[in-house]
Write an enzyme that holds these catalytic residues in place. Structure first.
Site, PDB file in Angstrom:
ATOM      1  N   LYS A   1       5.663  -4.475  -8.864  1.00  0.00           N
ATOM      2  CA  LYS A   1       4.365  -3.941  -8.906  1.00  0.00           C
ATOM      3  C   LYS A   1       4.144  -2.441  -8.759  1.00  0.00           C
ATOM      4  O   LYS A   1       3.180  -2.099  -9.447  1.00  0.00           O
ATOM      5  CB  LYS A   1       3.569  -5.083  -7.803  1.00  0.00           C
ATOM      6  CG  LYS A   1       2.417  -4.492  -7.384  1.00  0.00           C
ATOM      7  CD  LYS A   1       2.141  -4.426  -5.799  1.00  0.00           C
ATOM      8  CE  LYS A   1       2.702  -4.581  -4.756  1.00  0.00           C
ATOM      9  NZ  LYS A   1       2.680  -3.883  -3.538  1.00  0.00           N
TER      10      LYS A   1
ATOM     11  N   LYS B   1       2.349   7.023  -1.343  1.00  0.00           N
ATOM     12  CA  LYS B   1       3.209   6.012  -1.416  1.00  0.00           C
ATOM     13  C   LYS B   1       3.975   5.729  -2.879  1.00  0.00           C
ATOM     14  O   LYS B   1       5.051   5.568  -2.793  1.00  0.00           O
ATOM     15  CB  LYS B   1       2.428   4.606  -1.007  1.00  0.00           C
ATOM     16  CG  LYS B   1       3.251   3.478  -1.162  1.00  0.00           C
ATOM     17  CD  LYS B   1       4.392   3.262  -0.178  1.00  0.00           C
ATOM     18  CE  LYS B   1       5.195   1.986  -0.356  1.00  0.00           C
ATOM     19  NZ  LYS B   1       6.086   1.786   0.612  1.00  0.00           N
TER      20      LYS B   1
HETATM   21  P1  NAP Z   1       4.376 -11.153   1.869  1.00  0.00           P
HETATM   22  O1  NAP Z   1       5.322 -11.530   3.000  1.00  0.00           O
HETATM   23  O2  NAP Z   1       3.976 -11.817   0.826  1.00  0.00           O
HETATM   24  O3  NAP Z   1       3.166 -10.718   2.908  1.00  0.00           O
HETATM   25  C1  NAP Z   1       1.651 -10.766   2.345  1.00  0.00           C
HETATM   26  C2  NAP Z   1       1.009 -11.512   2.964  1.00  0.00           C
HETATM   27  O4  NAP Z   1      -0.538 -11.755   2.526  1.00  0.00           O
HETATM   28  C3  NAP Z   1       1.247 -13.171   2.923  1.00  0.00           C
HETATM   29  O5  NAP Z   1       1.134 -13.715   4.115  1.00  0.00           O
HETATM   30  C4  NAP Z   1       0.275 -13.548   1.856  1.00  0.00           C
HETATM   31  O6  NAP Z   1      -0.013 -15.225   2.193  1.00  0.00           O
HETATM   32  C5  NAP Z   1      -1.175 -12.728   2.324  1.00  0.00           C
HETATM   33  N1  NAP Z   1      -1.978 -12.770   1.283  1.00  0.00           N
HETATM   34  C6  NAP Z   1      -1.815 -12.503  -0.143  1.00  0.00           C
HETATM   35  N2  NAP Z   1      -3.057 -12.500  -0.581  1.00  0.00           N
HETATM   36  C7  NAP Z   1      -3.841 -12.927   0.328  1.00  0.00           C
HETATM   37  C8  NAP Z   1      -5.311 -13.120   0.174  1.00  0.00           C
HETATM   38  N3  NAP Z   1      -6.039 -13.005  -1.045  1.00  0.00           N
HETATM   39  N4  NAP Z   1      -5.764 -13.526   1.270  1.00  0.00           N
HETATM   40  C9  NAP Z   1      -5.060 -13.817   2.377  1.00  0.00           C
HETATM   41  N5  NAP Z   1      -3.923 -13.618   2.669  1.00  0.00           N
HETATM   42  C10 NAP Z   1      -3.417 -13.008   1.492  1.00  0.00           C
HETATM   43  O7  NAP Z   1       4.627  -9.351   1.697  1.00  0.00           O
HETATM   44  P2  NAP Z   1       5.082  -8.157   2.515  1.00  0.00           P
HETATM   45  O8  NAP Z   1       6.631  -7.795   2.228  1.00  0.00           O
HETATM   46  O9  NAP Z   1       4.653  -8.352   3.847  1.00  0.00           O
HETATM   47  O10 NAP Z   1       4.273  -6.945   1.808  1.00  0.00           O
HETATM   48  C11 NAP Z   1       3.060  -6.818   2.000  1.00  0.00           C
HETATM   49  C12 NAP Z   1       2.609  -5.515   1.141  1.00  0.00           C
HETATM   50  O11 NAP Z   1       3.206  -4.480   1.699  1.00  0.00           O
HETATM   51  C13 NAP Z   1       3.039  -5.412  -0.395  1.00  0.00           C
HETATM   52  O12 NAP Z   1       1.805  -4.763  -0.928  1.00  0.00           O
HETATM   53  C14 NAP Z   1       4.172  -4.742  -0.159  1.00  0.00           C
HETATM   54  O13 NAP Z   1       4.417  -4.097  -1.575  1.00  0.00           O
HETATM   55  C15 NAP Z   1       4.003  -3.712   0.777  1.00  0.00           C
HETATM   56  N6  NAP Z   1       5.173  -3.162   1.598  1.00  0.00           N
HETATM   57  C16 NAP Z   1       6.281  -4.130   1.815  1.00  0.00           C
HETATM   58  C17 NAP Z   1       7.286  -3.459   2.488  1.00  0.00           C
HETATM   59  C18 NAP Z   1       8.564  -4.298   2.941  1.00  0.00           C
HETATM   60  O14 NAP Z   1       9.520  -3.933   3.255  1.00  0.00           O
HETATM   61  N7  NAP Z   1       8.327  -5.501   2.872  1.00  0.00           N
HETATM   62  C19 NAP Z   1       7.251  -2.189   2.916  1.00  0.00           C
HETATM   63  C20 NAP Z   1       6.242  -1.273   2.672  1.00  0.00           C
HETATM   64  C21 NAP Z   1       5.134  -1.818   1.751  1.00  0.00           C
HETATM   65  P3  NAP Z   1       0.987 -16.265   2.285  1.00  0.00           P
HETATM   66  O15 NAP Z   1       1.355 -16.236   3.683  1.00  0.00           O
HETATM   67  O16 NAP Z   1       0.079 -17.352   1.543  1.00  0.00           O
HETATM   68  O17 NAP Z   1       1.983 -15.566   1.092  1.00  0.00           O
END
Ligand code: NAP
Length: 297
Positions: free
Chosen positions: A245, A177
């Site tokens: 990050k 990644k």
């Molecule tokens: P996001 O919308 O911020 O989703 C993260 C989710 O995890 C949120 O719902 C958050 O809760 C929850 N969370 C965080 N910490 C937690 C904890 N300690 N306990 C329970 N729940 C927790 O972000 P995302 O875009 O889906 O991305 C998630 C991960 O995938 C990141 O590491 C990102 O770098 C990676 N990623 C993202 C993409 C993309 O295109 N978006 C693509 C590949 C990889 P809340 O609802 O309270 O915020």
């Protein structure tokens, strides 16, 4: 579900932009789904479709055959896996743990070691393909860890992914990644600069993307995010603060390997500026704001 696919209880923690769609595919695939998220309301749609709520990561783990996590940062991964009442403490022996967050290879290795000591198997399995790929269920999934657990988890990976590859031992998924994010970092600059040049030369940027997007420069980033840069649509598919990050993890790993990656360093300094300017909650295509500012200067 085909006869060959066994019905499992799958735990899912992290129902954000990515996790919500991915968990939905597992439910649609006919498995029992148990969910937890920091903000409970994000689970409402899944609960209405038959998923079950659990009150903590440990409570999810205690009832699941497979636990999947896709949270935000390495500190969140550490908390849900290794915290008191966390996944590693509460999962039953034989459970497969899969972290799909983009996180550090070192943490993935540490979790795998601690999991193994408790009779669990932990895979790191970050993804690429964005919110679009998560919705479509055709993410690229890059896995590190035990081959037997990888094979056992394949029917679940198949519900979320297109191309799925085991890249090696624990941590190899996160390293893959990082290689992906390094390619994206310089490409984002390239797309911004190409569009900025086109505007200065008086070209129609939309026509530009249409023509060069079918040539050698065509890519998910130019073809998918380029039009958003042109229209000023900076809504997040992938948050700037998550990308920063990733750039920090990649730079730290490169430094550890004594590698100098100048494109990665430049991308980091520009994305840091974007965050300092207050745009961390926007999507990564907001990098184009900096080029617009330069053009106006
Ligand atoms: P996001 O919308 O911020 O989703 C993260 C989710 O995890 C949120 O719902 C958050 O809760 C929850 N969370 C965080 N910490 C937690 C904890 N300690 N306990 C329970 N729940 C927790 O972000 P995302 O875009 O889906 O991305 C998630 C991960 O995938 C990141 O590491 C990102 O770098 C990676 N990623 C993202 C993409 C993309 O295109 N978006 C693509 C590949 C990889 P809340 O609802 O309270 O915020």
């Amino acid at each position: 579900m085909s006869m060959a696919t066994e019905k499992k209880t799958v735990g899912f923690i992290g129902l954000g932009i990515m996790g919500l769609s991915m968990a939905g595919h597992i439910l649609d695939g006919g498995h029992d789904l148990v969910v937890f998220n920091r903000t409970k309301s994000k689970a409402d749609d899944l609960l209405a479709k038959g998923a079950t709520w659990a009150a903590s990561p440990g409570e999810v783990a205690a009832v699941s055959d497979i636990v999947i996590t896709i949270v935000g940062y390495p500190k969140d991964v550490e908390e849900v896996y290794l915290g008191n009442g966390g996944i590693v403490e509460c999962a039953r022996p034989g459970t497969i743990l899969i972290d799909m967050t983009t996180s550090s290879p070192e943490l993935a290795t540490r979790i795998a070691r601690l999991a193994e000591a408790r009779g669990l198997a932990a895979l790191d399995a970050p993804v690429s393909g964005g919110d679009v790929g998560a919705k479509a269920g055709n993410l690229a999934i890059m896995v590190g860890g035990d081959e037997k657990a990888y094979r056992a988890a394949m029917p679940i990976f198949d519900l979320m992914g297109g191309k799925i590859v085991n890249m090696g031992p624990a941590g190899a998924g996160q390293h893959t990644k990082m290689a992906n994010q390094i390619a994206i970092a310089s490409t984002m600059l390239a797309v911004g600069e190409s569009l900025s040049y086109a505007a200065a030369a008086g070209l129609d940027q939309t026509a530009l993307i249409e023509v060069i997007g079918t040539g050698a420069a065509g890519s998910f980033l130019l073809n998918g995010l380029g039009p958003k840069m042109v229209s000023g649509d900076y809504a997040p598919g992938f948050f700037v603060h998550h990308f920063v990050k990733d750039l920090n993890i990649a730079l730290a790993e490169a430094a550890r390997m004594r590698l100098d990656l100048p494109g990665l360093g430049l991308a980091k300094s520009l994305y840091d500026k974007l965050v300092a300017d207050g745009f961390g909650e926007e999507g990564t295509q907001a990098l184009y704001r900096l080029y617009t500012q330069l053009a106006e200067a």
